[in-house]
Design a protein around this motif. Structure first.
Motif, PDB file in Angstrom:
ATOM      1  N   LEU A 296      14.318   0.499  30.456  1.00  0.00           N
ATOM      2  CA  LEU A 296      13.770   1.820  30.773  1.00  0.00           C
ATOM      3  C   LEU A 296      13.052   1.884  32.118  1.00  0.00           C
ATOM      4  O   LEU A 296      12.614   2.957  32.533  1.00  0.00           O
ATOM      5  N   GLY A 297      12.926   0.766  32.783  1.00  0.00           N
ATOM      6  CA  GLY A 297      12.165   0.775  34.030  1.00  0.00           C
ATOM      7  C   GLY A 297      10.680   0.998  33.780  1.00  0.00           C
ATOM      8  O   GLY A 297      10.018   1.721  34.511  1.00  0.00           O
ATOM      9  N   LEU A 298      10.157   0.375  32.727  1.00  0.00           N
ATOM     10  CA  LEU A 298       8.737   0.510  32.382  1.00  0.00           C
ATOM     11  C   LEU A 298       8.157  -0.887  32.185  1.00  0.00           C
ATOM     12  O   LEU A 298       8.863  -1.887  32.320  1.00  0.00           O
ATOM     13  N   THR A 299       6.876  -0.957  31.874  1.00  0.00           N
ATOM     14  CA  THR A 299       6.285  -2.228  31.463  1.00  0.00           C
ATOM     15  C   THR A 299       6.271  -2.287  29.945  1.00  0.00           C
ATOM     16  O   THR A 299       6.335  -1.251  29.272  1.00  0.00           O
ATOM     17  N   LEU A 300       6.159  -3.498  29.433  1.00  0.00           N
ATOM     18  CA  LEU A 300       6.168  -3.606  27.972  1.00  0.00           C
ATOM     19  C   LEU A 300       4.950  -2.956  27.358  1.00  0.00           C
ATOM     20  O   LEU A 300       5.014  -2.449  26.226  1.00  0.00           O
ATOM     21  N   GLU A 301       3.827  -2.949  28.077  1.00  0.00           N
ATOM     22  CA  GLU A 301       2.639  -2.282  27.541  1.00  0.00           C
ATOM     23  C   GLU A 301       2.870  -0.792  27.354  1.00  0.00           C
ATOM     24  O   GLU A 301       2.496  -0.203  26.340  1.00  0.00           O
ATOM     25  N   THR A 302       3.491  -0.174  28.339  1.00  0.00           N
ATOM     26  CA  THR A 302       3.765   1.260  28.232  1.00  0.00           C
ATOM     27  C   THR A 302       4.730   1.542  27.086  1.00  0.00           C
ATOM     28  O   THR A 302       4.557   2.518  26.349  1.00  0.00           O
ATOM     29  N   VAL A 303       5.734   0.683  26.936  1.00  0.00           N
ATOM     30  CA  VAL A 303       6.662   0.860  25.822  1.00  0.00           C
ATOM     31  C   VAL A 303       5.897   0.835  24.506  1.00  0.00           C
ATOM     32  O   VAL A 303       6.064   1.712  23.650  1.00  0.00           O
ATOM     33  N   SER A 304       5.030  -0.151  24.362  1.00  0.00           N
ATOM     34  CA  SER A 304       4.268  -0.285  23.124  1.00  0.00           C
ATOM     35  C   SER A 304       3.404   0.954  22.866  1.00  0.00           C
ATOM     36  O   SER A 304       3.399   1.524  21.779  1.00  0.00           O
ATOM     37  N   ARG A 305       2.698   1.381  23.903  1.00  0.00           N
ATOM     38  CA  ARG A 305       1.848   2.572  23.768  1.00  0.00           C
ATOM     39  C   ARG A 305       2.649   3.794  23.344  1.00  0.00           C
ATOM     40  O   ARG A 305       2.234   4.565  22.474  1.00  0.00           O
ATOM     41  N   LYS A 306       3.785   3.997  23.975  1.00  0.00           N
ATOM     42  CA  LYS A 306       4.552   5.208  23.691  1.00  0.00           C
ATOM     43  C   LYS A 306       5.228   5.141  22.336  1.00  0.00           C
ATOM     44  O   LYS A 306       5.403   6.161  21.674  1.00  0.00           O
ATOM     45  N   MET A 307       5.605   3.938  21.930  1.00  0.00           N
ATOM     46  CA  MET A 307       6.137   3.788  20.580  1.00  0.00           C
ATOM     47  C   MET A 307       5.060   4.177  19.567  1.00  0.00           C
ATOM     48  O   MET A 307       5.314   4.919  18.615  1.00  0.00           O
ATOM     49  N   SER A 308       3.841   3.677  19.799  1.00  0.00           N
ATOM     50  CA  SER A 308       2.736   4.019  18.908  1.00  0.00           C
ATOM     51  C   SER A 308       2.510   5.527  18.886  1.00  0.00           C
ATOM     52  O   SER A 308       2.272   6.119  17.834  1.00  0.00           O
ATOM     53  N   ALA A 309       2.612   6.141  20.057  1.00  0.00           N
ATOM     54  CA  ALA A 309       2.375   7.587  20.144  1.00  0.00           C
ATOM     55  C   ALA A 309       3.438   8.356  19.365  1.00  0.00           C
ATOM     56  O   ALA A 309       3.121   9.298  18.629  1.00  0.00           O
ATOM     57  N   LEU A 310       4.691   7.953  19.510  1.00  0.00           N
ATOM     58  CA  LEU A 310       5.769   8.646  18.785  1.00  0.00           C
ATOM     59  C   LEU A 310       5.595   8.480  17.275  1.00  0.00           C
ATOM     60  O   LEU A 310       5.895   9.387  16.500  1.00  0.00           O
ATOM     61  N   LYS A 311       5.105   7.296  16.882  1.00  0.00           N
ATOM     62  CA  LYS A 311       4.851   7.059  15.459  1.00  0.00           C
ATOM     63  C   LYS A 311       3.696   7.945  14.978  1.00  0.00           C
ATOM     64  O   LYS A 311       3.795   8.627  13.968  1.00  0.00           O
ATOM     65  N   ARG A 312       2.604   7.941  15.759  1.00  0.00           N
ATOM     66  CA  ARG A 312       1.435   8.738  15.414  1.00  0.00           C
ATOM     67  C   ARG A 312       1.816  10.220  15.260  1.00  0.00           C
ATOM     68  O   ARG A 312       1.352  10.921  14.381  1.00  0.00           O
ATOM     69  N   ASP A 313       2.739  10.680  16.133  1.00  0.00           N
ATOM     70  CA  ASP A 313       3.120  12.084  16.115  1.00  0.00           C
ATOM     71  C   ASP A 313       4.213  12.386  15.086  1.00  0.00           C
ATOM     72  O   ASP A 313       4.698  13.521  15.025  1.00  0.00           O
ATOM     73  N   GLY A 314       4.621  11.383  14.336  1.00  0.00           N
ATOM     74  CA  GLY A 314       5.576  11.634  13.266  1.00  0.00           C
ATOM     75  C   GLY A 314       7.030  11.757  13.706  1.00  0.00           C
ATOM     76  O   GLY A 314       7.890  12.142  12.918  1.00  0.00           O
ATOM     77  N   VAL A 315       7.297  11.450  14.971  1.00  0.00           N
ATOM     78  CA  VAL A 315       8.678  11.531  15.441  1.00  0.00           C
ATOM     79  C   VAL A 315       9.504  10.380  14.859  1.00  0.00           C
ATOM     80  O   VAL A 315      10.678  10.544  14.544  1.00  0.00           O
ATOM     81  N   ILE A 316       8.867   9.228  14.717  1.00  0.00           N
ATOM     82  CA  ILE A 316       9.531   8.083  14.096  1.00  0.00           C
ATOM     83  C   ILE A 316       8.590   7.426  13.091  1.00  0.00           C
ATOM     84  O   ILE A 316       7.373   7.657  13.131  1.00  0.00           O
ATOM     85  N   GLN A 317       9.161   6.632  12.204  1.00  0.00           N
ATOM     86  CA  GLN A 317       8.371   5.769  11.335  1.00  0.00           C
ATOM     87  C   GLN A 317       8.787   4.331  11.618  1.00  0.00           C
ATOM     88  O   GLN A 317       9.956   4.079  11.892  1.00  0.00           O
ATOM     89  N   LEU A 318       7.801   3.439  11.539  1.00  0.00           N
ATOM     90  CA  LEU A 318       8.090   2.039  11.829  1.00  0.00           C
ATOM     91  C   LEU A 318       7.755   1.179  10.630  1.00  0.00           C
ATOM     92  O   LEU A 318       6.700   1.339  10.009  1.00  0.00           O
ATOM     93  N   GLU A 319       8.677   0.263  10.319  1.00  0.00           N
ATOM     94  CA  GLU A 319       8.402  -0.737   9.305  1.00  0.00           C
ATOM     95  C   GLU A 319       8.546  -2.075  10.004  1.00  0.00           C
ATOM     96  O   GLU A 319       9.645  -2.428  10.436  1.00  0.00           O
ATOM     97  N   GLY A 320       7.458  -2.810  10.142  1.00  0.00           N
ATOM     98  CA  GLY A 320       7.518  -3.971  11.017  1.00  0.00           C
ATOM     99  C   GLY A 320       7.672  -3.458  12.441  1.00  0.00           C
ATOM    100  O   GLY A 320       7.392  -2.302  12.736  1.00  0.00           O
ATOM    101  N   LYS A 321       8.112  -4.315  13.325  1.00  0.00           N
ATOM    102  CA  LYS A 321       8.215  -3.904  14.730  1.00  0.00           C
ATOM    103  C   LYS A 321       9.565  -3.288  15.047  1.00  0.00           C
ATOM    104  O   LYS A 321       9.719  -2.579  16.032  1.00  0.00           O
ATOM    105  N   ARG A 322      10.563  -3.601  14.261  1.00  0.00           N
ATOM    106  CA  ARG A 322      11.930  -3.316  14.652  1.00  0.00           C
ATOM    107  C   ARG A 322      12.631  -2.262  13.807  1.00  0.00           C
ATOM    108  O   ARG A 322      13.589  -1.658  14.267  1.00  0.00           O
ATOM    109  N   HIS A 323      12.197  -2.089  12.576  1.00  0.00           N
ATOM    110  CA  HIS A 323      12.934  -1.211  11.679  1.00  0.00           C
ATOM    111  C   HIS A 323      12.434   0.222  11.840  1.00  0.00           C
ATOM    112  O   HIS A 323      11.275   0.516  11.591  1.00  0.00           O
ATOM    113  N   VAL A 324      13.357   1.093  12.272  1.00  0.00           N
ATOM    114  CA  VAL A 324      12.969   2.457  12.642  1.00  0.00           C
ATOM    115  C   VAL A 324      13.599   3.476  11.701  1.00  0.00           C
ATOM    116  O   VAL A 324      14.773   3.367  11.341  1.00  0.00           O
TER     117      VAL A 324
END
Lengths: 247, 247
Positions: A197-225
């Motif tokens: 994505l042309g990002l840093t891994l920290e930003t990826v992590s933050r944005k994944m958390s944000a999408l989860k927090r906002d209910g766009v995705i659900q995460l089980e473990g780190k990989r299962h979406v």
DNA sequence: CGTAACCTTGAAGCCGATCAAACGTCGTGG
DNA sequence: CCACGACGTTTGATCGGCTTCAAGGTTACG
């Protein structure tokens, strides 16, 4: 003669990627000819299959597993430029050097052809050349779509774009109903996602958390979406929710 | 019957892109067949040649002039995904809809073929299909190189990358000595450069000024560029100064 | 001379990068 | 069994590069 890292060739007729790979258009006799020059190779997750700049003596198809195509600058910055899934083709007929690193991200099996015999066969077999052209044009479209992602999308949109691409491609491989919640495994680490994505891994992590927090995705473990609402995800990606217009 | 916007067809034998375009590999008889289905169209700078989503009834080659391939998001953000120069091919055999906007940035002449006859000819003429595959693979490489630029380079590196690409391609068209200062005209506005690079036009302007201030380039007017030291420019682009390793 | 298109430059703000620390999980070996 | 380290990940604090908003300059052309 069963060398480690190689396997006995099963028949092309039983091949899981028979109808999607470079051989998709071949007739029985053409398949037989291909069968006589093919061999399988296996690689473990993390192994580099091809080093950029090395001489390439084979081309081939991904049979199972996932690999990435990456470019690296001298100072170490890396950009993923392709994601290789089952049926995708590796290598460029007509060029001897590899332009990119090819790395296995999961255990992977490849169906390989030595370059010279394959090129000879391609010249005699329009079915192969045509299918390869078609696949290359598809890859070019995918690369151009990715240029829009890299050049113009925000970090959140980039993540959503990646998730929706992986989700759709995953759905196209298994015979699933096309709506209802989508569930899949991310085949990439946060770092690999960042390289894509042309990002840093920290930003990826933050944005994944944000999408989860906002209910766009659900995460089980780190990989299962789980994606409860695919059209919501597509909106987040900045794409038209009703799928692109192609014909 | 000389319709405005069309011209009488000169012979393929005199064609300036004869040896680089999709017809490059054709024999005399194949050229004659192509000649019978081709027609020329001219477009003025600024004109849109093809709208994304429209039905495409022709494919063709750029004979002279420059065009761009761009994608646009609903909210208006745009990303250029290709720069079309003389000999480049437009359109995708096998697909009826256009995936991108094609816009003339200079006055341009195109050598067009109606899609159906061309596809039929492609099926019968391996020379055309092979050349098209080769050109598509080149475009794919260029797209992937551009992904690295978009994803990982700084604004200054992006500008330097664009300049070095334009400079090199310009040099490949005219029979010039390959070293000494390079001089060329930028065929793009600052805004078009920004669309190519995933930047704003203000940033492009600032970084152009900076490269000029630092002596990497000289500017005469807005568009006429002199590069006193090409290897310096390549360093600024973050590329190896000694040219990529290809074979 | 006036206008329009293109370009340059300035000031302020924000998004993502960077630097840093801590958490969870897994496999290894004491 | 548990301590340990390796690895991938999350989260926090700060920084900086690019965007945004705004104004003024240049060039071409009527």
């Amino acid at each position: 003669m069963n060398v480690p890292g190689q396997a006995i060739s099963p028949s092309c007729m039983d091949c899981p990627i028979r109808h999607r790979a470079v051989c998709a258009r071949c007739e029985a006799d053409e398949l037989a000819a291909l069968e006589s020059i093919k061999y399988y190779r296996s690689f473990e997750a993390g192994q580099t299959i091809i080093w950029s700049g090395d001489k390439m003596d084979f081309v081939g198809s991904v049979v199972s597993g996932i690999a990435t195509l990456t470019q690296t600058m001298e100072d170490g910055r890396t950009q993923m430029v392709g994601l290789l899934l089952p049926s995708d083709f590796v290598g460029r007929p007509g060029r001897s050097g590899a332009a990119y690193d090819v790395v296995a991200t999961t255990d992977i099996v490849m169906c390989c052809f030595r370059k010279n015999p394959f090129e000879k066969m391609m010249a005699d077999t329009p079915h192969i050349a045509h299918r390869l052209l078609e696949m290359t044009l598809d890859e070019l479209d995918a690369a151009r779509e990715w240029m829009l992602v890299l050049g113009r999308k925000t970090a959140r949109e980039k993540i959503a774009s990646l998730l929706s691409i992986v989700a759709r491609r995953d759905a196209s491989l298994r015979p699933t109903a096309t709506h209802g919640p989508m569930v899949f495994d991310l085949p990439l680490t946060r770092e690999a996602m960042a390289d894509y994505l042309g990002l840093t891994l920290e930003t990826v992590s933050r944005k994944m958390s944000a999408l989860k927090r906002d209910g766009v995705i659900q995460l089980e473990g780190k990989r299962h979406v789980t994606v409860p609402d695919m059209s919501r995800l597509m909106e987040e990606a900045g794409d038209d929710a009703d799928g692109g217009v192609f014909a």
